[in-house]
Scaffold this motif. Structure first.
Motif, PDB file in Angstrom:
ATOM      1  N   LYS A  48      10.305 107.959  99.637  1.00  0.00           N
ATOM      2  CA  LYS A  48       9.531 108.847  98.755  1.00  0.00           C
ATOM      3  C   LYS A  48       8.165 108.230  98.481  1.00  0.00           C
ATOM      4  N   MET A  49       8.147 106.922  98.198  1.00  0.00           N
ATOM      5  CA  MET A  49       6.889 106.217  97.984  1.00  0.00           C
ATOM      6  C   MET A  49       6.011 106.292  99.226  1.00  0.00           C
ATOM      7  N   ILE A  55       8.350 102.302 110.366  1.00  0.00           N
ATOM      8  CA  ILE A  55       9.121 101.699 109.280  1.00  0.00           C
ATOM      9  C   ILE A  55      10.527 101.341 109.750  1.00  0.00           C
ATOM     10  N   HIS A  56      10.964 100.133 109.365  1.00  0.00           N
ATOM     11  CA  HIS A  56      12.321  99.678 109.644  1.00  0.00           C
ATOM     12  C   HIS A  56      12.980  99.308 108.314  1.00  0.00           C
ATOM     13  N   HIS A  67      18.037 103.484  96.898  1.00  0.00           N
ATOM     14  CA  HIS A  67      16.830 102.661  97.002  1.00  0.00           C
ATOM     15  C   HIS A  67      16.005 103.050  98.232  1.00  0.00           C
ATOM     16  N   GLU A  68      16.691 103.311  99.319  1.00  0.00           N
ATOM     17  CA  GLU A  68      15.996 103.708 100.543  1.00  0.00           C
ATOM     18  C   GLU A  68      15.258 105.029 100.342  1.00  0.00           C
ATOM     19  N   MET A  91       9.583 111.699 108.472  1.00  0.00           N
ATOM     20  CA  MET A  91       9.565 110.275 108.792  1.00  0.00           C
ATOM     21  C   MET A  91      11.000 109.746 108.837  1.00  0.00           C
ATOM     22  N   ILE A  92      11.456 109.358 110.007  1.00  0.00           N
ATOM     23  CA  ILE A  92      12.804 108.822 110.173  1.00  0.00           C
ATOM     24  C   ILE A  92      12.685 107.346 110.530  1.00  0.00           C
ATOM     25  N   PRO A  93      12.984 106.460 109.595  1.00  0.00           N
ATOM     26  CA  PRO A  93      12.845 105.024 109.882  1.00  0.00           C
ATOM     27  C   PRO A  93      13.991 104.513 110.738  1.00  0.00           C
TER      28      PRO A  93
END
Length: 278
Positions: free
Chosen positions: A159-160, A170-171, A153-154, A1-3
């Motif tokens: 991870k979540m 996701i952005h 944090h990112e 997943m690459i936001p």
């Protein structure tokens, strides 16, 4: 997943940040006027550099940085970001924004902005983030934070997302981002405390009529020496003192030894004041 990641300001030196360091410091300590400016600017930047050419037609959910009971400074910025973005979305055929919260389980005394990349990851790695997966299904997620320094944090957010099996678009959106890796991460604290050197520097912000509590200012007040804290407390009204105490309890700060002395002072002040009223 690459936001998709977007930051309004890219920090590549410690002289010109692209924004006023004093404003940023005031923002981190509860200046809602600065939060308004930052939130609107971030929304305008995201619109200009992404949404104008990539209109999101799905339902958008905006999510501020994780917190337990007391919101972070980002929460105030988020409010104005949402207002500004909503106006543009509605005018351009989009859906009004929804909001969600990332819950976190651990509170700590350490000043995150002073830590190295490794220390940050060790500290935050013990935390756990939680979100309502069912509410998010099929929606585009915008995670907001005020600044990206090391990306810890990112990494915790992603991870979540992986643990919850989120398949959403996701952005990750930031007001500012440190892009020069030769600059030590403690530049964050240089910005955080640029205008706030003592507890008494908070008074102008608190009395401005545009003040909102956040985790940083509560922790900073509770961690002040008892003598300075007592003087500061005498200058505050009952509403402020009661709110400070209730927020502290709500965030479990009474379980942190370093804060117990000042919390006892607040408790006694409230008790004595109530006795006078009786």
């Amino acid at each position: 997943m690459i936001p998709y990641s977007y930051s309004l300001h890219k920090i590549d030196n410690t002289v010109d940040f692209g924004f006023d360091a004093n404003d940023y410091s005031r923002f981190k300590f509860g200046d809602d006027l600065v939060a308004r400016s930052f939130g609107k600017d971030l929304a305008d930047g995201f619109i200009k550099y992404y949404l104008a050419d990539n209109l999101i037609t799905d339902q958008i959910v905006v999510i501020s940085s994780p917190y337990s009971f007391i919101p972070t400074a980002t929460f105030a910025m988020k409010n104005y970001f949402v207002s500004q973005l909503n106006r543009w979305l509605v005018e351009n055929g989009g859906l009004s924004i929804q909001e969600a919260k990332v819950h976190r389980t651990i509170t700590y005394k350490e000043d995150y902005g002073e830590l190295s990349a490794e220390e940050r990851m060790m500290l935050i790695g013990n935390d756990s983030f939680h979100i309502d997966k069912d509410f998010l299904e099929g929606k585009t997620l915008l995670f907001l934070d005020d600044i990206k320094i090391t990306g810890s944090h990112e990494r915790m957010i992603l991870k979540m997302a992986k643990e919850y099996g989120l398949k959403n678009e996701i952005h990750m959106l930031y007001f500012a981002e440190l892009v020069n890796k030769n600059i030590h991460p403690n530049v964050e604290n240089f910005l955080n405390y640029h205008q706030i050197k003592s507890i008494f520097d908070l008074e102008e912000i608190i009395e401005s009529g545009n003040f909102c509590f956040n985790t940083r200012i509560v922790k900073y007040i509770l961690n002040t020496s008892a003598n300075s804290f007592s003087i500061f407390l005498e200058r505050r009204d009952n509403r402020f003192i009661n709110q400070l105490y209730d927020l502290s309890l709500g965030n479990n700060y009474h379980t942190i030894e370093a804060y117990t002395t000042n919390l006892h002072l607040i408790k006694n002040y409230i008790k004595n004041n109530n006795y006078k009223l009786i």
